[in-house]
Design a protein around this motif. Structure first.
Motif, PDB file in Angstrom:
ATOM      1  N   GLN A 179      -9.412 -42.467 -47.773  1.00 26.96           N
ATOM      2  CA  GLN A 179      -9.647 -41.515 -48.986  1.00 26.96           C
ATOM      3  C   GLN A 179     -11.488 -41.190 -49.081  1.00 26.96           C
ATOM      4  OE1 GLN A 179      -6.966 -43.513 -49.544  1.00 26.96           O
ATOM      5  NE2 GLN A 179      -5.358 -42.165 -48.848  1.00 26.96           N
ATOM      6  N   LEU A 180     -12.159 -41.924 -48.493  1.00 23.55           N
ATOM      7  CA  LEU A 180     -13.593 -42.105 -48.644  1.00 23.55           C
ATOM      8  C   LEU A 180     -13.898 -40.634 -48.449  1.00 23.55           C
ATOM      9  CD1 LEU A 180     -16.107 -43.808 -48.672  1.00 23.55           C
ATOM     10  CD2 LEU A 180     -16.246 -43.863 -46.468  1.00 23.55           C
ATOM     11  N   LEU A 181     -14.881 -40.396 -49.391  1.00 25.11           N
ATOM     12  CA  LEU A 181     -15.275 -38.930 -49.136  1.00 25.11           C
ATOM     13  C   LEU A 181     -16.644 -39.010 -48.221  1.00 25.11           C
ATOM     14  CD1 LEU A 181     -15.374 -37.810 -52.739  1.00 25.11           C
ATOM     15  CD2 LEU A 181     -13.636 -37.257 -50.800  1.00 25.11           C
ATOM     16  N   HIS A 182     -17.512 -39.940 -48.343  1.00 22.70           N
ATOM     17  CA  HIS A 182     -18.633 -40.406 -47.552  1.00 22.70           C
ATOM     18  C   HIS A 182     -19.448 -41.659 -47.942  1.00 22.70           C
ATOM     19  CE1 HIS A 182     -19.246 -35.933 -46.195  1.00 22.70           C
ATOM     20  NE2 HIS A 182     -19.023 -35.658 -47.542  1.00 22.70           N
ATOM     21  N   PHE A 183     -20.027 -42.350 -46.971  1.00 22.64           N
ATOM     22  CA  PHE A 183     -20.359 -43.473 -47.091  1.00 22.64           C
ATOM     23  C   PHE A 183     -21.658 -43.359 -48.177  1.00 22.64           C
ATOM     24  CE2 PHE A 183     -18.563 -44.537 -42.978  1.00 22.64           C
ATOM     25  CZ  PHE A 183     -17.774 -45.745 -43.334  1.00 22.64           C
ATOM     26  N   SER A 184     -21.881 -44.711 -48.979  1.00 19.93           N
ATOM     27  CA  SER A 184     -23.012 -44.783 -49.740  1.00 19.93           C
ATOM     28  C   SER A 184     -23.940 -45.516 -49.109  1.00 19.93           C
ATOM     29  CB  SER A 184     -22.592 -45.584 -51.059  1.00 19.93           C
ATOM     30  OG  SER A 184     -22.159 -46.904 -50.605  1.00 19.93           O
ATOM     31  N   ARG A 185     -25.371 -45.094 -49.669  1.00 19.37           N
ATOM     32  CA  ARG A 185     -26.326 -45.454 -48.991  1.00 19.37           C
ATOM     33  C   ARG A 185     -27.737 -45.790 -50.097  1.00 19.37           C
ATOM     34  NH1 ARG A 185     -29.783 -41.987 -44.967  1.00 19.37           N
ATOM     35  NH2 ARG A 185     -31.248 -43.672 -45.519  1.00 19.37           N
ATOM     36  N   TYR A 186     -28.687 -46.607 -49.492  1.00 20.37           N
ATOM     37  CA  TYR A 186     -29.717 -46.874 -50.295  1.00 20.37           C
ATOM     38  C   TYR A 186     -31.068 -45.859 -49.638  1.00 20.37           C
ATOM     39  CZ  TYR A 186     -34.260 -49.301 -51.239  1.00 20.37           C
ATOM     40  OH  TYR A 186     -35.333 -49.358 -51.644  1.00 20.37           O
ATOM     41  N   TYR A 187     -31.534 -45.408 -50.800  1.00 18.54           N
ATOM     42  CA  TYR A 187     -32.737 -44.733 -50.617  1.00 18.54           C
ATOM     43  C   TYR A 187     -34.193 -45.316 -51.018  1.00 18.54           C
ATOM     44  CZ  TYR A 187     -29.916 -40.776 -48.753  1.00 18.54           C
ATOM     45  OH  TYR A 187     -29.101 -40.073 -48.228  1.00 18.54           O
ATOM     46  N   SER A 188     -35.188 -45.261 -50.236  1.00 17.07           N
ATOM     47  CA  SER A 188     -36.674 -45.941 -50.746  1.00 17.07           C
ATOM     48  C   SER A 188     -36.957 -45.033 -51.982  1.00 17.07           C
ATOM     49  CB  SER A 188     -37.535 -46.087 -49.787  1.00 17.07           C
ATOM     50  OG  SER A 188     -37.932 -44.665 -49.297  1.00 17.07           O
TER      51      SER A 188
END
Length: 628
Positions: free
Chosen positions: A191-200
């Protein structure tokens, strides 16, 4: 008798006491296969998805409710036209039951139009689940994430995935939020919409230009972005009610329950006395089960059956404000998990503006809650810490308050400890109550409520629950590119100074119609073109005159307030713009509904009073000079 879904023992015991019954576990949901109802489901879909289908008139719906007498009762009568009530009516009618729904004001007129506009799984509940080793909280998140995806799939024109940025001011926060949100991704699974991620820091400021690089002498170390869902809540609610009507339910807004009817022995509720608030006419409707889904007002209905019923609602106030679009970039939200006083605040792009909030404080139950100035000030102060632009009180275009109907735990110290989950109980035979919960899980709440109603009334549905795979009206076959058809094939013909002038169906208007009405947008565009109703209702907003006529004919829009607050979101987006649009809205509605001058005057007065409860900078009473 009471049925609770995933509630802690303290809450369970408290509500069992309130409802005067024993706690029992839910049976697994009945599936469509249990009844072998494949062909019925197909014919149902054809009826709901028919592009030329028109909902039965309000008069037809009222006649159907009046015809439900003692000898020919409905199976289920739902009280309350919010998300849960409308969802329950749709669930019950699609199972083959005879269903009615009555709503005192308008669909979504209460809590359901005053939400945070988010479809979320509950990141905070996941945090509690991990640190408290609470499997109940974990299951709550798991369930909400599955329902989140379901709502977006079933109403793709009204719901979408929204990236939300969480700022981090030391490397521990970066690691903590990154790990937590990766777990959120993992729990979502398919059910994931999009992957989370880190931004500088540099990337973050490019994505969110108004984000402050330094807060309270702490430097920004970057952000973690994750995804939740966002919706147009009241249009989704109206869509549910209209879908239920197309499926065969008798839905009636502006119809108030004034008393409950009992059988001769006084042992079971068998019907209700209804007053049509548009005409003042009263009539009785009988049903095998009454389903009380009246949100914050559910205790007042329960007390009609038994005046000694213990209250099970702890009302909590949630205030939101609307700011100009430049406060947040299009397509990126900002969520601060812990402000100075420990509360969560957010800023999200919504319908071309920025919505910010929210508060969580105890409140009294009223039909038209108003935000307090200190609550608006709290939100402004909280977001100003995280932005590099001046946050001004004069920029508040609209501010509103909603009442969350939280399930009571008498031992709780504050509203955060009160259950956010929902409760279904039957504390008087024939009257099933559902309360609590949240927008994200409205569909499964409705399913649980209908299951309880079926058991209470020994009803015999022809198929099981099918709402998991049933798109709401306008959703089936809709694509994000659907607006291009409107832009290419329709004109906005409009009357200006007595002359009919053609105007382009520009991208802004085409996108708005497509996202508000889904595959039915062409019907609105045709009215704009063929009936010379293509003029905009308010400068700077894509709302067209044609929408007033369409909503009056197809969406049970019975008053000016219905239109500016729920069929469109003008009252919520900019109170002053809604006020300027009122005379033309009333003029078109009076043509559609044959209003006389007296009714038109009354509509203007009521709508003006309604807009005064939205505390924009233009109609707020504040004298401290802050944020000017």
């Amino acid at each position: 008798m009471i049925r609770l879904r995933r509630l802690g023992p303290a809450v369970g015991a408290a509500i069992a006491t309130a409802c005067g019954g024993a706690v029992i576990l839910y049976n697994p949901s009945i599936s469509a296969n249990d009844y072998g109802g494949g062909s019925r489901l197909e014919s149902l879909r054809q009826r709901v998805y028919d592009q030329n289908a028109v909902v039965p008139s309000r008069e037809t719906q009222q006649s159907a409710l009046m015809a439900a007498g003692k000898g020919n009762p409905l199976d289920v009568l739902v009280i309350g036209g919010g998300a849960t009530g409308s969802g329950a009516a749709l669930d019950a009618v699609t199972r083959g039951l005879r269903v009615g729904l009555v709503e005192r004001e308008d669909f979504a007129s209460g809590t359901s139009s005053r939400s945070t506009k988010l479809l979320h799984g509950g990141v905070r509940y996941l945090e509690k689940a991990v640190f408290n080793l609470d499997y109940g909280q974990f299951k709550l998140v798991l369930h909400a994430l599955a329902e989140r995806k379901q709502v977006i799939d079933n109403a793709p024109h009204l719901c979408h995935a929204l990236p939300c940025m969480t700022p981090c001011f030391n490397w521990f926060e970066v690691l903590y939020y990154w790990a937590g949100l990766k777990m959120y991704d993992l729990v979502a699974g398919r059910q994931l919409l999009h992957f989370s991620r880190y931004y500088s820091t540099k990337q973050s400021v490019e994505l969110f230009p108004t984000l402050a690089r330094e807060v309270n002498n702490r430097s920004l170390r970057g952000t973690v972005v994750y995804y939740d869902g966002q919706m147009n809540d009241s249009r989704l609610n109206v869509g549910l009610a209209c879908t239920a009507a197309l499926a065969g339910a008798a839905v009636l807004n502006h119809a108030e329950v004034v008393s409950l009817l009992k059988d001769d022995a006084g042992e079971r509720i068998i019907g209700v006395r209804i007053r049509d608030n548009l005409t003042g006419k009263e009539f009785d409707t009988y049903a095998k089960v009454i389903l009380n889904a009246s949100g914050p007002f559910c205790d007042s209905i329960r007390k009609m059956a038994n005046k000694n019923s213990q209250e099970m609602i702890a009302p909590s106030s949630g205030v939101h404000i609307i700011l100009p679009d430049y406060y947040s970039p299009e397509g990126m939200g900002l969520i601060v998990p812990k402000t100075k006083d420990g509360r969560v605040v957010f800023m999200l792009p919504w319908l071309g503006r920025t919505v910010a909030g929210t508060t969580d404080s105890s409140t009294a139950i009223t039909y038209l809650p108003e935000p307090h100035e200190d609550e608006i000030q709290f939100i402004l102060d909280a977001i100003s810490d995280y932005l590099n632009v001046k946050v001004r009180r004069t920029d508040v275009l609209s501010a509103w308050s909603g009442i969350r109907p939280l399930a009571v735990d008498p031992t709780a110290k504050n509203t955060e400890s009160i259950s956010r989950d929902h409760v279904v109980c039957e504390d008087y035979p024939g009257l099933v109550t559902i309360t609590g919960g949240k927008w994200t899980t409205y569909r499964s709440m409705a399913e649980d409520a209908v299951n309880a109603a079926i058991k209470s009334g020994k009803l015999t549905p022809t198929i099981g629950c099918v709402t998991k795979n049933l798109a709401i009206v306008g959703g089936e076959g809709w694509e994000p590119s659907s607006f291009t058809v409107l832009a290419q094939q329709y004109k906005r013909m409009k009357t200006t100074h007595g002359k009919v002038v053609p105007g382009a169906m520009d991208t802004a208007a085409a996108k708005h119609l497509s996202q508000a009405y889904g595959t039915l947008a062409e019907r609105v565009a045709a009215i704009a073109q063929n009936e010379n109703l293509g003029k905009r209702l308010a400068h700077g907003y894509p709302y067209l005159e044609a929408e007033v006529a369409y909503c009056a004919r197809n969406e049970y829009c019975e008053s000016a307030i219905d239109f500016i607050a729920r069929r469109t979101r003008l009252a919520f987006l900019e109170t002053d713009a809604a006020r300027r649009a009122l005379p033309r809205v009333i003029e078109i509605l009076s043509t559609e509904h044959k209003w006389d001058k007296s009714r038109q005057k009354e509509e203007l007065q009521k709508a003006t009073e309604f807009l005064q409860t939205f505390k924009s900078s233009k109609n707020a009473q504040f004298h401290d000079g802050k944020h000017k």
